[in-house]
Design a protein around this motif. Structure first.
Motif, PDB file in Angstrom:
ATOM      1  N   SER A  30       0.815  -1.220   0.000  1.00  0.00           N
ATOM      2  CA  SER A  30       0.000   0.000   0.000  1.00  0.00           C
ATOM      3  C   SER A  30       0.850   1.272   0.000  1.00  0.00           C
ATOM      4  N   ASP A  31       2.168   1.139   0.212  1.00  0.00           N
ATOM      5  CA  ASP A  31       3.070   2.304   0.158  1.00  0.00           C
ATOM      6  C   ASP A  31       3.445   2.672  -1.279  1.00  0.00           C
ATOM      7  N   ILE A  32       3.174   1.781  -2.209  1.00  0.00           N
ATOM      8  CA  ILE A  32       3.669   1.942  -3.576  1.00  0.00           C
ATOM      9  C   ILE A  32       2.643   2.679  -4.438  1.00  0.00           C
ATOM     10  N   ARG A  33       3.147   3.572  -5.274  1.00  0.00           N
ATOM     11  CA  ARG A  33       2.307   4.295  -6.230  1.00  0.00           C
ATOM     12  C   ARG A  33       2.940   4.211  -7.624  1.00  0.00           C
ATOM     13  N   LEU A  34       2.097   4.279  -8.638  1.00  0.00           N
ATOM     14  CA  LEU A  34       2.559   4.278 -10.026  1.00  0.00           C
ATOM     15  C   LEU A  34       2.601   5.716 -10.528  1.00  0.00           C
ATOM     16  N   LEU A  35       3.799   6.176 -10.849  1.00  0.00           N
ATOM     17  CA  LEU A  35       4.023   7.568 -11.254  1.00  0.00           C
ATOM     18  C   LEU A  35       4.160   7.664 -12.770  1.00  0.00           C
ATOM     19  N   ASP A  36       3.335   8.497 -13.394  1.00  0.00           N
ATOM     20  CA  ASP A  36       3.386   8.733 -14.849  1.00  0.00           C
ATOM     21  C   ASP A  36       3.328   7.433 -15.657  1.00  0.00           C
ATOM     22  N   ASN A  37       2.633   6.459 -15.103  1.00  0.00           N
ATOM     23  CA  ASN A  37       2.448   5.170 -15.782  1.00  0.00           C
ATOM     24  C   ASN A  37       3.765   4.465 -16.104  1.00  0.00           C
ATOM     25  N   ALA A  38       4.830   4.816 -15.355  1.00  0.00           N
ATOM     26  CA  ALA A  38       6.147   4.253 -15.682  1.00  0.00           C
ATOM     27  C   ALA A  38       6.982   3.885 -14.455  1.00  0.00           C
ATOM     28  N   HIS A  39       6.886   4.657 -13.368  1.00  0.00           N
ATOM     29  CA  HIS A  39       7.777   4.478 -12.219  1.00  0.00           C
ATOM     30  C   HIS A  39       6.996   4.033 -10.987  1.00  0.00           C
ATOM     31  N   PHE A  40       7.515   3.019 -10.299  1.00  0.00           N
ATOM     32  CA  PHE A  40       6.886   2.547  -9.072  1.00  0.00           C
ATOM     33  C   PHE A  40       7.671   3.098  -7.887  1.00  0.00           C
ATOM     34  N   VAL A  41       7.024   3.984  -7.132  1.00  0.00           N
ATOM     35  CA  VAL A  41       7.711   4.723  -6.077  1.00  0.00           C
ATOM     36  C   VAL A  41       7.051   4.462  -4.731  1.00  0.00           C
ATOM     37  N   ASN A  42       7.848   4.604  -3.670  1.00  0.00           N
ATOM     38  CA  ASN A  42       7.349   4.436  -2.303  1.00  0.00           C
ATOM     39  C   ASN A  42       7.073   5.814  -1.713  1.00  0.00           C
ATOM     40  N   VAL A  43       5.820   6.065  -1.307  1.00  0.00           N
ATOM     41  CA  VAL A  43       5.443   7.390  -0.801  1.00  0.00           C
ATOM     42  C   VAL A  43       5.417   7.454   0.726  1.00  0.00           C
ATOM     43  N   ASN A  44       5.754   6.345   1.378  1.00  0.00           N
ATOM     44  CA  ASN A  44       5.770   6.328   2.848  1.00  0.00           C
ATOM     45  C   ASN A  44       7.091   6.908   3.344  1.00  0.00           C
ATOM     46  N   PRO A  45       7.065   8.023   4.094  1.00  0.00           N
ATOM     47  CA  PRO A  45       8.327   8.629   4.559  1.00  0.00           C
ATOM     48  C   PRO A  45       9.128   7.724   5.487  1.00  0.00           C
ATOM     49  N   ASP A  46       8.457   6.762   6.150  1.00  0.00           N
ATOM     50  CA  ASP A  46       9.179   5.840   7.043  1.00  0.00           C
ATOM     51  C   ASP A  46      10.115   4.903   6.278  1.00  0.00           C
ATOM     52  N   LEU A  48       6.767 -14.996  -2.621  1.00  0.00           N
ATOM     53  CA  LEU A  48       7.028 -15.195  -4.045  1.00  0.00           C
ATOM     54  C   LEU A  48       7.913 -14.073  -4.573  1.00  0.00           C
ATOM     55  N   THR A  49       8.455 -14.294  -5.769  1.00  0.00           N
ATOM     56  CA  THR A  49       9.280 -13.274  -6.440  1.00  0.00           C
ATOM     57  C   THR A  49       8.712 -13.035  -7.825  1.00  0.00           C
ATOM     58  N   VAL A  50       8.871 -11.810  -8.321  1.00  0.00           N
ATOM     59  CA  VAL A  50       8.456 -11.471  -9.686  1.00  0.00           C
ATOM     60  C   VAL A  50       9.565 -10.669 -10.345  1.00  0.00           C
ATOM     61  N   LYS A  51       9.614 -10.716 -11.668  1.00  0.00           N
ATOM     62  CA  LYS A  51      10.649  -9.979 -12.406  1.00  0.00           C
ATOM     63  C   LYS A  51      10.255  -8.532 -12.629  1.00  0.00           C
ATOM     64  N   LYS A  52       8.950  -8.303 -12.880  1.00  0.00           N
ATOM     65  CA  LYS A  52       8.494  -6.964 -13.247  1.00  0.00           C
ATOM     66  C   LYS A  52       7.266  -6.583 -12.426  1.00  0.00           C
ATOM     67  N   TRP A  53       7.073  -5.278 -12.286  1.00  0.00           N
ATOM     68  CA  TRP A  53       5.952  -4.779 -11.505  1.00  0.00           C
ATOM     69  C   TRP A  53       4.611  -5.226 -12.083  1.00  0.00           C
ATOM     70  N   LYS A  54       4.538  -5.406 -13.383  1.00  0.00           N
ATOM     71  CA  LYS A  54       3.259  -5.807 -13.984  1.00  0.00           C
ATOM     72  C   LYS A  54       2.815  -7.181 -13.488  1.00  0.00           C
ATOM     73  N   ASP A  55       3.736  -7.939 -12.875  1.00  0.00           N
ATOM     74  CA  ASP A  55       3.418  -9.294 -12.428  1.00  0.00           C
ATOM     75  C   ASP A  55       3.029  -9.374 -10.949  1.00  0.00           C
ATOM     76  N   VAL A  56       3.009  -8.237 -10.222  1.00  0.00           N
ATOM     77  CA  VAL A  56       2.665  -8.304  -8.795  1.00  0.00           C
ATOM     78  C   VAL A  56       1.184  -8.637  -8.635  1.00  0.00           C
ATOM     79  N   PRO A  57       0.824  -9.416  -7.587  1.00  0.00           N
ATOM     80  CA  PRO A  57      -0.570  -9.880  -7.450  1.00  0.00           C
ATOM     81  C   PRO A  57      -1.458  -8.913  -6.664  1.00  0.00           C
ATOM     82  N   PHE A  58      -1.260  -7.619  -6.829  1.00  0.00           N
ATOM     83  CA  PHE A  58      -2.125  -6.626  -6.196  1.00  0.00           C
ATOM     84  C   PHE A  58      -2.147  -5.377  -7.075  1.00  0.00           C
TER      85      PHE A  58
END
Length: 679
Positions: A569-585, A649-659
């Motif tokens: 839930s900390d992860i956001r998709l930025l400009d449809n290209a970058h997966f960033v963490n928005v949690n300051p912790d 589990l492990t995934v190679k790319k963000w498009k494969d995450v199960p959420f």
């Protein structure tokens, strides 16, 4: 037509396109496919009311190349031409650019983004285009962006929409798609035709003229005997055996032969299993075994010192980041054997005989008074950097007047080249300042490289398409295509297999061309209908996978030390290209390293420093500064493991995450992190 003079075989292959039919032009590299396409575009612009031509390419550097070298010289005087790539400002207003231009040359991704983006000024409909030219169209398969564009086309066609562009595909090598039998090869060619909604055409009446224009090079196998002794390799395998014993592999986990691609596949799967089973010993041993296997592969192709240095570079960082007994064993094993390995790697008696043969192959073509141009193809960026170093430090090659430079694909990092560097290298090669390009597969297709006297394939196992493309670079008169390989080795076997597959491709195309028009159209319609159904099922599975867990129920772990560092839930998709963490912790869990240099600028963001796990120093990604305000950790999911309610589990790319990952909101971020802006 004034200004464009086609050869007879080119006139033959464009006949049906000039009648408005969808076709794929099949001509060899150097046969003038692009000029034929320019001719069709010019006739189309002259004869079609409100004509709009779009040229799609699959690599960024081809946008400018086609614009400057092919289309602008013939069409620039009478028509408005615009090149657009991911590095162009025009991409942000692509819909308007298309409206205001006669010819647009762009990457396929730019068009696909515009087809699915409904914002005014950015959206494009296929009905806005009257002629769609697709370069290197054999890539129109599976999940390629070409196929995504054509999937939009096919769905509209099956719904009965009429306002669709004419399709013109260009290829030197459709290939067999992995097929080994005539029946399967025909199926592959038909599938390419269905994907492009086109028939495939080649010259029938002017084959002799084509062969004169594009002569086949003289093919030569420069074969060497296997070195009788290789104590460096033996020592590496002994160390790998010690790691195998330390791992105490469970039954059924037999690894295939060391020093092969198959072994690499096995240890990659073993590392994943170790992570998923919370077995750090298994995961770490697999990572180290992969590095030793890399060293064996390098030793088989390059110098022993290249193989040794690849291991040394890997272990430099490992000396200071050991976190448990597994690390101490693995690092200690290398340290204990380092002196012996270095000594063996320097023993010239056991040097790789392939390097000696490669030297002889080059010296046959180059000399102080010989005006030659050549390309040396090798597999990886690592290998071409090593080969370039070898050429620069080889006295005989320098005395022969070899002026070499590397050529790699564009990208980020020190082993990549910028588009500008690529262009400079090719320009210097054309001008004669360089006479040998040491290249990865980037030079096989598309790039406008002058005719070569020599093409050498070195340490390569590729399909028939890559082999044909590389061979097509040796277009000078009496040119040579050389395969430097070990006697009885896999490279020789693959080369012979590819020769058979090239012949099989030609037979399959001829068979497809013999199918009567009604039967051909029926078959194409069947394949297109099947493809639409399969895509809808696949999309349904993707949606189902994305909703398998809520983001809050998935934890991200460091893939090296297994420490939990973030929530999904900390992860956001930025400009449809970058997966960033928005949690300051999150910043408590990482430390920053050196500044990242990507070799190009971006409109809304700039790269910051690398980020590594604060506990084990595992690299996770890098910080990015967004709109000069937000400092956001950009994470590579391949460096993480996912803890889900049903296991790890492990995934190679963000498009494969199960959420599902929510989109980044700059306004929400500023309200939360910089409330003073809104006071």
């Amino acid at each position: 037509m004034e200004g464009i003079k086609l050869r007879a075989y080119q006139e033959e292959v464009v006949e049906r396109a000039l009648r408005g039919e969808n076709i794929i032009i099949w001509l060899p590299t150097g046969g003038g496919k692009t000029l034929a396409a320019v001719y069709v575009a010019k006739r189309h612009l002259e004869s079609k009311p409100r004509a709009k031509v779009m040229v799609l390419v699959n690599k960024v550097h081809l946008v400018d190349q086609h614009y400057k070298n092919e289309f602008k010289p013939h069409l620039g005087r009478d028509y408005t031409l615009v090149p657009v790539s991911g590095e162009s400002d025009d991409k942000d207003f692509f819909g308007r650019v298309v409206q205001d231009s006669d010819v647009v040359i762009c990457t396929a991704q730019i068009l696909y983004n515009a087809l699915i983006n409904k914002e005014e000024g950015k959206h494009v409909e296929l009905s806005d285009i009257t002629l769609l030219i697709i370069d290197e169209c054999h890539h129109t398969n599976k999940e390629s962006v070409y196929n995504k564009v054509m999937a939009c086309y096919v769905e509209k066609k099956l719904k009965g929409e009429r306002a669709l562009p004419q399709i013109l595909g260009l290829t030197a090598s459709p290939g067999t798609g992995g097929a080994k039998t005539p029946e399967k090869a025909v199926e592959h060619v038909l599938q390419i035709c269905a994907n492009l909604d086109s028939a495939i055409v080649s010259t029938k009446h002017f084959v002799t003229e084509l062969k004169q224009k594009v002569p086949r090079p003289i093919k030569r196998f420069d074969i060497v005997e296997k070195r009788p002794k290789d104590p460096f390799e033996d020592h590496l395998k002994l160390m790998m055996q010690m790691i195998h014993e330390f791992m105490n592999l469970p039954p059924g986990s037999r690894l295939r032969e060391c020093g092969t691609q198959e072994y690499e596949t096995d240890v990659v799967l073993l590392e994943q299993r170790g992570v998923n089973q919370n077995n750090r010993l298994l995961a770490q041993c697999a990572i180290h075994l992969r590095k030793y296997n890399d060293a064996l592969l390098i030793n088989d192709t390059l110098r022993m010192m290249d193989a040794y240095r690849s291991l040394e570079e890997f272990y430099i960082n490992k000396f200071t980041t050991a976190i448990d007994g597994t690390d101490f064993f693995l690092v200690g094993l290398f340290q204990e054997n380092q002196v012996e390995l270095r000594k063996l790697a320097r023993d010239s008696r056991y040097e790789n005989p392939k390097m000696g043969q490669l030297e002889s192959t080059l010296l046959k073509q180059f000399g102080p008074s010989v005006n030659s141009k050549g390309i040396l193809f090798s597999k990886t960026r690592k290998s071409i950097h090593c080969l370039n170093d070898w050429v620069l430090n080889n006295t005989a090659l320098q005395e022969a007047g070899i002026k070499a430079a590397i050529l790699t694909g564009a990208g980020n990092g020190i082993t990549y080249m910028t588009q500008h560097e690529q262009s400079d290298t090719i320009r210097n090669f054309r001008l004669g300042k360089l006479n040998l390009l040491i290249s990865t597969s980037v030079a096989e297709e598309g790039l406008d490289i002058p005719e070569c006297n020599l093409v050498v394939r070195y340490g390569l196992l590729t399909n028939e398409i890559a082999q044909q493309q590389a061979s097509g670079r040796a277009r000078a008169k009496d040119s040579t295509y050389s395969v430097v390989a070990e006697k009885g080795g896999r490279e020789v076997r693959r080369e012979h297999t590819n020769e058979y597959l090239e012949e099989l491709t030609g037979r399959a195309i001829a068979q497809v061309q013999e199918i009567n028009l009604r039967e051909f159209r029926t078959k194409i319609m069947e394949l297109q209908t099947q493809a639409v159904i399969c895509r809808k099922l696949a999309e349904g599975r993707k949606v189902e996978k994305k909703s398998r867990y809520t983001a809050a129920n998935v934890q991200l772990l460091c893939r090296n030390c297994f420490k939990s560092v973030a929530s999904g839930s900390d992860i956001r998709l930025l400009d449809n290209a970058h997966f960033v963490n928005v949690n300051p912790d999150f910043e408590k869990h990482y430390k920053v390293g050196g500044q990242v240099n990507l070799g190009k600028c971006f409109d809304d963001w700039e790269p910051g420093r690398t980020i590594n796990c604060s506990g084990c120093d595992k690299k996770w990604g890098f910080e990015m500064k967004y709109r000069k305000v937000a400092l956001l950790p950009n994470i590579a999911i391949s460096n993480m493991a996912l803890e889900t309610p049903e296991g790890r589990l492990t995934v190679k790319k963000w498009k494969d995450v199960p959420f599902t990952v929510e989109d980044f909101s700059f306004e929400e971020y500023c309200q939360e992190h910089h409330p003073d802006i809104f006071d």
